[in-house]
Design an enzyme around this catalytic site. Structure first.
Site, PDB file in Angstrom:
ATOM      1  N   GLU A   1       1.889 -10.300  -0.126  1.00 59.77           N
ATOM      2  CA  GLU A   1       2.251  -8.879  -0.082  1.00 59.77           C
ATOM      3  C   GLU A   1       3.750  -8.762   0.237  1.00 59.77           C
ATOM      4  O   GLU A   1       4.412  -9.750   0.583  1.00 59.77           O
ATOM      5  CB  GLU A   1       1.427  -8.137   0.989  1.00 59.77           C
ATOM      6  CG  GLU A   1       1.587  -6.624   0.912  1.00 59.77           C
ATOM      7  CD  GLU A   1       0.495  -5.829   1.635  1.00 59.77           C
ATOM      8  OE1 GLU A   1      -0.446  -6.423   2.176  1.00 59.77           O
ATOM      9  OE2 GLU A   1       0.594  -4.577   1.640  1.00 59.77           O
TER      10      GLU A   1
ATOM     11  N   ASP B   1       0.733 -17.126  -5.598  1.00 56.09           N
ATOM     12  CA  ASP B   1       1.434 -16.013  -6.254  1.00 56.09           C
ATOM     13  C   ASP B   1       0.451 -15.234  -7.118  1.00 56.09           C
ATOM     14  O   ASP B   1       0.516 -15.249  -8.333  1.00 56.09           O
ATOM     15  CB  ASP B   1       2.603 -16.555  -7.091  1.00 56.09           C
ATOM     16  CG  ASP B   1       3.383 -15.431  -7.767  1.00 56.09           C
ATOM     17  OD1 ASP B   1       3.243 -14.262  -7.335  1.00 56.09           O
ATOM     18  OD2 ASP B   1       4.116 -15.720  -8.736  1.00 56.09           O
TER      19      ASP B   1
ATOM     20  N   HIS C   1       1.460  -8.671  -4.069  1.00 52.90           N
ATOM     21  CA  HIS C   1       0.452  -7.649  -3.764  1.00 52.90           C
ATOM     22  C   HIS C   1       1.216  -6.358  -3.463  1.00 52.90           C
ATOM     23  O   HIS C   1       1.557  -6.056  -2.318  1.00 52.90           O
ATOM     24  CB  HIS C   1      -0.364  -8.093  -2.545  1.00 52.90           C
ATOM     25  CG  HIS C   1      -1.508  -7.180  -2.213  1.00 52.90           C
ATOM     26  ND1 HIS C   1      -2.737  -7.293  -2.806  1.00 52.90           N
ATOM     27  CD2 HIS C   1      -1.606  -6.132  -1.348  1.00 52.90           C
ATOM     28  CE1 HIS C   1      -3.549  -6.362  -2.321  1.00 52.90           C
ATOM     29  NE2 HIS C   1      -2.880  -5.644  -1.432  1.00 52.90           N
TER      30      HIS C   1
ATOM     31  N   ASP D   1       0.843  -1.201   0.000  1.00 49.44           N
ATOM     32  CA  ASP D   1       0.000   0.000   0.000  1.00 49.44           C
ATOM     33  C   ASP D   1       0.883   1.258   0.000  1.00 49.44           C
ATOM     34  O   ASP D   1       2.104   1.171   0.013  1.00 49.44           O
ATOM     35  CB  ASP D   1      -0.966  -0.007   1.208  1.00 49.44           C
ATOM     36  CG  ASP D   1      -0.226   0.020   2.541  1.00 49.44           C
ATOM     37  OD1 ASP D   1       0.886  -0.518   2.622  1.00 49.44           O
ATOM     38  OD2 ASP D   1      -0.762   0.591   3.515  1.00 49.44           O
TER      39      ASP D   1
HETATM   40  O1  G3I Z   1       1.678 -13.091  16.042  1.00 46.53           O
HETATM   41  C1  G3I Z   1       0.753 -14.157  15.907  1.00 46.53           C
HETATM   42  C2  G3I Z   1       1.494 -15.462  16.070  1.00 46.53           C
HETATM   43  O2  G3I Z   1       2.092 -15.544  17.331  1.00 46.53           O
HETATM   44  C3  G3I Z   1       0.529 -16.563  15.863  1.00 46.53           C
HETATM   45  O3  G3I Z   1       1.191 -17.791  15.905  1.00 46.53           O
HETATM   46  C4  G3I Z   1      -0.159 -16.385  14.530  1.00 46.53           C
HETATM   47  C5  G3I Z   1      -1.188 -17.448  14.313  1.00 46.53           C
HETATM   48  O4  G3I Z   1      -2.381 -16.917  13.854  1.00 46.53           O
HETATM   49  O5  G3I Z   1      -0.774 -15.120  14.442  1.00 46.53           O
HETATM   50  C6  G3I Z   1       0.092 -14.078  14.554  1.00 46.53           C
HETATM   51  O6  G3I Z   1      -0.627 -12.894  14.390  1.00 46.53           O
HETATM   52  C7  G3I Z   1      -0.832 -12.436  13.100  1.00 46.53           C
HETATM   53  C8  G3I Z   1       0.040 -11.217  12.936  1.00 46.53           C
HETATM   54  O7  G3I Z   1      -0.242 -10.618  11.726  1.00 46.53           O
HETATM   55  C9  G3I Z   1       1.533 -11.554  12.966  1.00 46.53           C
HETATM   56  O8  G3I Z   1       2.298 -10.403  13.047  1.00 46.53           O
HETATM   57  C10 G3I Z   1      -2.295 -12.092  12.884  1.00 46.53           C
HETATM   58  O9  G3I Z   1      -3.038 -13.280  12.843  1.00 46.53           O
HETATM   59  C11 G3I Z   1      -2.499 -11.313  11.613  1.00 46.53           C
HETATM   60  O10 G3I Z   1      -3.844 -10.894  11.472  1.00 46.53           O
HETATM   61  C12 G3I Z   1      -1.580 -10.122  11.602  1.00 46.53           C
HETATM   62  O11 G3I Z   1      -1.617  -9.504  10.374  1.00 46.53           O
HETATM   63  C13 G3I Z   1      -1.082  -8.204  10.223  1.00 46.53           C
HETATM   64  C14 G3I Z   1      -1.867  -7.560   9.083  1.00 46.53           C
HETATM   65  O12 G3I Z   1      -1.332  -6.299   8.775  1.00 46.53           O
HETATM   66  C15 G3I Z   1      -3.349  -7.414   9.391  1.00 46.53           C
HETATM   67  O13 G3I Z   1      -3.537  -6.549  10.443  1.00 46.53           O
HETATM   68  C16 G3I Z   1       0.400  -8.285   9.854  1.00 46.53           C
HETATM   69  O14 G3I Z   1       1.186  -8.658  10.975  1.00 46.53           O
HETATM   70  C17 G3I Z   1       0.892  -6.936   9.354  1.00 46.53           C
HETATM   71  O15 G3I Z   1       2.195  -7.125   8.841  1.00 46.53           O
HETATM   72  C18 G3I Z   1      -0.020  -6.380   8.282  1.00 46.53           C
HETATM   73  O16 G3I Z   1       0.439  -5.121   7.957  1.00 46.53           O
HETATM   74  C19 G3I Z   1      -0.086  -4.512   6.808  1.00 46.53           C
HETATM   75  C20 G3I Z   1      -0.498  -3.120   7.217  1.00 46.53           C
HETATM   76  O17 G3I Z   1      -1.566  -3.202   8.127  1.00 46.53           O
HETATM   77  C21 G3I Z   1      -0.863  -2.269   6.015  1.00 46.53           C
HETATM   78  N1  G3I Z   1       0.175  -2.288   5.058  1.00 46.53           N
HETATM   79  C22 G3I Z   1       0.517  -3.604   4.583  1.00 46.53           C
HETATM   80  C23 G3I Z   1       0.989  -4.461   5.732  1.00 46.53           C
HETATM   81  C24 G3I Z   1       1.448  -5.829   5.275  1.00 46.53           C
HETATM   82  O18 G3I Z   1       0.405  -6.683   4.958  1.00 46.53           O
HETATM   83  O1  9MR Z   2      -3.952  -3.664  -0.102  1.00 45.36           O
HETATM   84  C1  9MR Z   2      -4.196  -3.788   1.284  1.00 45.36           C
HETATM   85  C2  9MR Z   2      -2.984  -4.364   1.968  1.00 45.36           C
HETATM   86  O2  9MR Z   2      -1.893  -3.496   1.856  1.00 45.36           O
HETATM   87  C3  9MR Z   2      -3.293  -4.693   3.424  1.00 45.36           C
HETATM   88  O3  9MR Z   2      -2.237  -5.420   4.000  1.00 45.36           O
HETATM   89  C4  9MR Z   2      -4.545  -5.517   3.528  1.00 45.36           C
HETATM   90  C5  9MR Z   2      -4.962  -5.796   4.972  1.00 45.36           C
HETATM   91  O4  9MR Z   2      -5.172  -4.644   5.671  1.00 45.36           O
HETATM   92  O5  9MR Z   2      -5.605  -4.875   2.880  1.00 45.36           O
HETATM   93  C6  9MR Z   2      -5.385  -4.672   1.509  1.00 45.36           C
HETATM   94  O6  9MR Z   2      -6.486  -4.050   0.972  1.00 45.36           O
HETATM   95  C7  9MR Z   2      -7.562  -4.917   0.692  1.00 45.36           C
HETATM   96  C8  9MR Z   2      -8.687  -4.657   1.689  1.00 45.36           C
HETATM   97  O7  9MR Z   2      -8.305  -4.963   3.010  1.00 45.36           O
HETATM   98  C9  9MR Z   2      -9.903  -5.452   1.279  1.00 45.36           C
HETATM   99  N1  9MR Z   2     -10.272  -5.191  -0.087  1.00 45.36           N
HETATM  100  C10 9MR Z   2      -9.210  -5.520  -1.042  1.00 45.36           C
HETATM  101  C11 9MR Z   2      -7.985  -4.694  -0.747  1.00 45.36           C
HETATM  102  C12 9MR Z   2      -6.841  -5.061  -1.709  1.00 45.36           C
HETATM  103  O8  9MR Z   2      -7.157  -4.851  -2.978  1.00 45.36           O
END
Ligand code: G3I
Ligand code: 9MR
Length: 585
Positions: free
Chosen positions: A559, A550, A506, A179
């Site tokens: 991503e 992929d 992504h 993003d």
């Molecule tokens: O940490 C636990 C782990 O201990 C456990 O074993 C595992 C099993 O489910 O879950 C882990 O937690 C997950 C966590 O990521 C790990 O860091 C959560 O389920 C998962 O929902 C969480 O996802 C995060 C995601 O945003 C959704 O909030 C990611 O860490 C985080 O890197 C990602 O970040 C996004 C930003 O919000 C927006 N930009 C892109 C970025 C990358 O996707």
């Molecule tokens: O593109 C977004 C990505 O960077 C984030 O990690 C992710 C979870 O927050 O969300 C993606 O955006 C999606 C949104 O959550 C749901 N609709 C589709 C979007 C991607 O096209």
């Protein structure tokens, strides 16, 4: 062993297109092994009992072997077998033949240099607010996007001096991930991790050149790249009170368009305790690391330390200011729907910040806070739990600690790290993919290839550096082998490297540039049985380690993100630096 020549015709049949599809059996590190490294491939199917290695240049058979460990993992019936060709130590290109498949591999000096360099360079591609020029980026050049010179104060961030709707300037920094937003928690963590490894191997980084605009100055490229984001971070501190805005974001994620086509307004939102402490920690750390580079960055070291202390004191007064997006959206408009980087506990952030500030200033008050908030066990670094970064600061090999409390602290944290390392390497050489990572269901989640696989490797490196147990180092390399191809799906999970790597991450920058190849050097999040994007993409499997696709739509498995790149920079650079030492021995 007696060597014999293998017919090139037979081999070419295994490698190039032929009437019968080649079997897809061999899983190995697709980037390369250094001469004295352990070299193991895995047969990804049952029934493979032997293998042959051929020198690709001469056609000479150089090794014949039988598989060693054969085992399955807890969720799969497939009995995989390990093929060990560690005894080969002559640089060159080789073919491994097993189970009807042929795979190419290389033995060379510093195979990980290309990984370390590409991973660091990936940050340059993520830079906002400046043109990405052809001389540094080749075909991936692009005009500047997101200047962020007109950023709105969101109502959640308003105060007596800065009112809702006021405009501030907050330029530069990196796009967070696929993003286009900029998040303090994640960028502070990313820099913190890379700077921690910088402190271990400054001589290594002094020599690195990744062809960025600052490569010609007197500062190591890694620090130049960090500065590009640190400079942005300074603008995220409210001058009125020292608190730090959680993020700079559009209300909703942009579409898959070029940066220059983005039209949504950008806001800074609520000051949070986690962002503010991460900011304090990384600024204190940077103030020490940048001290010798006054000529290129005049005044920055002192400015960073002042900013760190102000941030810390805001956080002390606002311990409950956690970022909770749902609550924020109840109270304010517009709603913010982008990445949350939420947290329910800021103890680990406090520990990291107090630890770095104590190191930077020597003030006892910080030490007292660090001791009070210190962790009870070691966990690998991640954006959500940064305590390892505090541990790294305490255990820096060159650091001299004075007094009973400090020494006790060092001893305790070291014992936690050693206990962690001892535990994770247990049984690794008996596991299906011959690595400490990847044999438990809990090893697979959103971002796991970096947050666990790479960061576990870095933790093992640190444990090796402070304890000298060679087995920790061997196992760190094994996790790197996993990332680079020795895994169930046979991906080298870093874009642009290896024989089979992600083509459709992504990643808005990669998706909108009209170029087939994705931007190079990015580690994707990886297999994630959570499949939170399941309504948009079809996963080929539900198995934990095969829940990866992929496809551009797969944000939960495919991503890219700066914190994941940081994990790759840390592990690959540390292992590259250590391989040079080992090869010299
Ligand atoms: O940490 C636990 C782990 O201990 C456990 O074993 C595992 C099993 O489910 O879950 C882990 O937690 C997950 C966590 O990521 C790990 O860091 C959560 O389920 C998962 O929902 C969480 O996802 C995060 C995601 O945003 C959704 O909030 C990611 O860490 C985080 O890197 C990602 O970040 C996004 C930003 O919000 C927006 N930009 C892109 C970025 C990358 O996707
Ligand atoms: O593109 C977004 C990505 O960077 C984030 O990690 C992710 C979870 O927050 O969300 C993606 O955006 C999606 C949104 O959550 C749901 N609709 C589709 C979007 C991607 O096209």
């Amino acid at each position: 062993m007696k060597s014999k020549l293998i017919s090139f015709g037979i081999l070419a049949g295994g490698l190039a297109a032929c009437s019968q599809p080649a079997a897809d059996v061999i899983r190995l590190n697709q980037v390369g092994y250094f001469p004295s490294q352990e070299k193991v491939a895995v047969a990804n199917t049952a029934g493979v009992t032997d293998f042959t290695v051929v020198n690709a240049a001469t056609g000479e058979e150089v090794l014949k072997g039988t598989t060693t460990v054969t085992t399955s993992n807890p969720w799969s019936q497939t009995a995989r077998s390990a093929m060990d060709f560690s005894s080969l130590n002559q640089p060159g290109t080789y073919w491994l033949l097993a189970g009807g498949d042929t795979a190419t591999f290389e033995i060379k000096d510093r195979p990980l240099a290309v990984v370390a360099d590409a991973a660091l360079k990936s940050f340059y591609y993520q830079r906002t607010g400046m043109p990405i020029e052809e001389k540094y980026a080749g075909q991936w050049n692009r005009p500047a996007g997101h200047p962020d010179t007109q950023v709105l104060i969101h109502p959640s961030a308003a105060g007596p001096a800065r009112k809702a709707g006021d405009v501030i300037s907050s330029p530069k920094g990196w796009y967070d991930a696929g993003d286009y937003n900029k998040y303090i928690v994640n960028s502070a963590f990313s820099i913190g991790l890379m700077q921690a490894i910088y402190r271990l191997f400054p001589d290594y980084f002094a020599k690195q050149n990744v062809n960025i605009p600052e490569s010609g100055n007197n500062t190591p490229d890694l620090l130049d790249e960090m500065y590009y984001n640190l400079d942005w971070m300074l603008t995220m501190q409210d001058p009125a009170d020292g608190g730090v805005y959680h993020k700079l974001t559009t209300p909703n994620f942009e579409g898959f368009v070029k940066p220059t086509e983005c039209k949504q307004p950008r806001y800074v939102v609520q000051k949070s305790v986690t962002a503010t402490l991460d900011f304090a920690a990384v600024m204190a750390q940077a103030s020490m690391i940048f001290k010798p580079y006054q000529k290129d960055y005049p005044g920055f070291s002192a400015k960073a330390l002042r900013a760190a202390e102000r941030a810390y004191s805001w956080a002390e007064k606002n311990p409950d200011a956690l970022y909770k997006q749902a609550d924020l959206n109840e109270k304010y408009d517009p709603d913010i729907q982008t990445g949350e980087y939420g947290d329910t506990d800021a103890t680990d952030e406090l520990f990291w910040a107090a630890s770095e500030l104590f190191y930077a200033t020597g003030k006892q008050a910080y030490m007292v806070k660090a001791v009070k908030s210190s962790p009870r066990s070691y966990l690998p670094p991640s954006w959500g739990n940064v305590s390892a970064l505090g541990v790294f600061a305490w255990l820096l090999p060159e650091r001299e600690l004075k007094g009973v409390t400090e020494e006790a602290m060092e001893g305790t944290l070291k014992s936690y790290l050693q206990a962690y390392a001892t535990n994770v390497v247990k049984g690794a050489n008996q596991s299906a993919f011959h690595a400490p990572y990847g044999d438990e269901e809990a090893d697979f989640f959103w971002g796991c290839l970096s947050e666990l696989c790479a960061n576990q490797a870095t933790s093992l490196v640190y444990a090796y550096m402070v304890g000298d147990n060679n087995n920790f180092l061997i196992n760190a390399y094994r996790n790197m082998d996993y990332i680079l191809g020795r895994n169930p799906l046979g991906y080298c999970y870093v874009t642009g490297l290896g024989a089979k790597s992600p083509m459709h991450p992504h990643h808005r920058l990669s998706a909108s540039d009209g170029i087939d190849a994705p931007l190079p050097g990015f580690l994707v999040g990886g297999p994630n049985p959570g499949q939170q994007d399941g309504q948009f993409v079809k996963y080929p499997s539900n198995l934990p380690d095969e829940s990866y696709v992929d496809e551009e739509g797969s944000y939960a498995s495919n991503e890219i993100a700066i914190n994941w790149s940081a994990g790759l920079v840390a592990a690959a650079s540390a292992l590259d630096a250590l391989s040079q030492r080992m090869s010299a021995e």
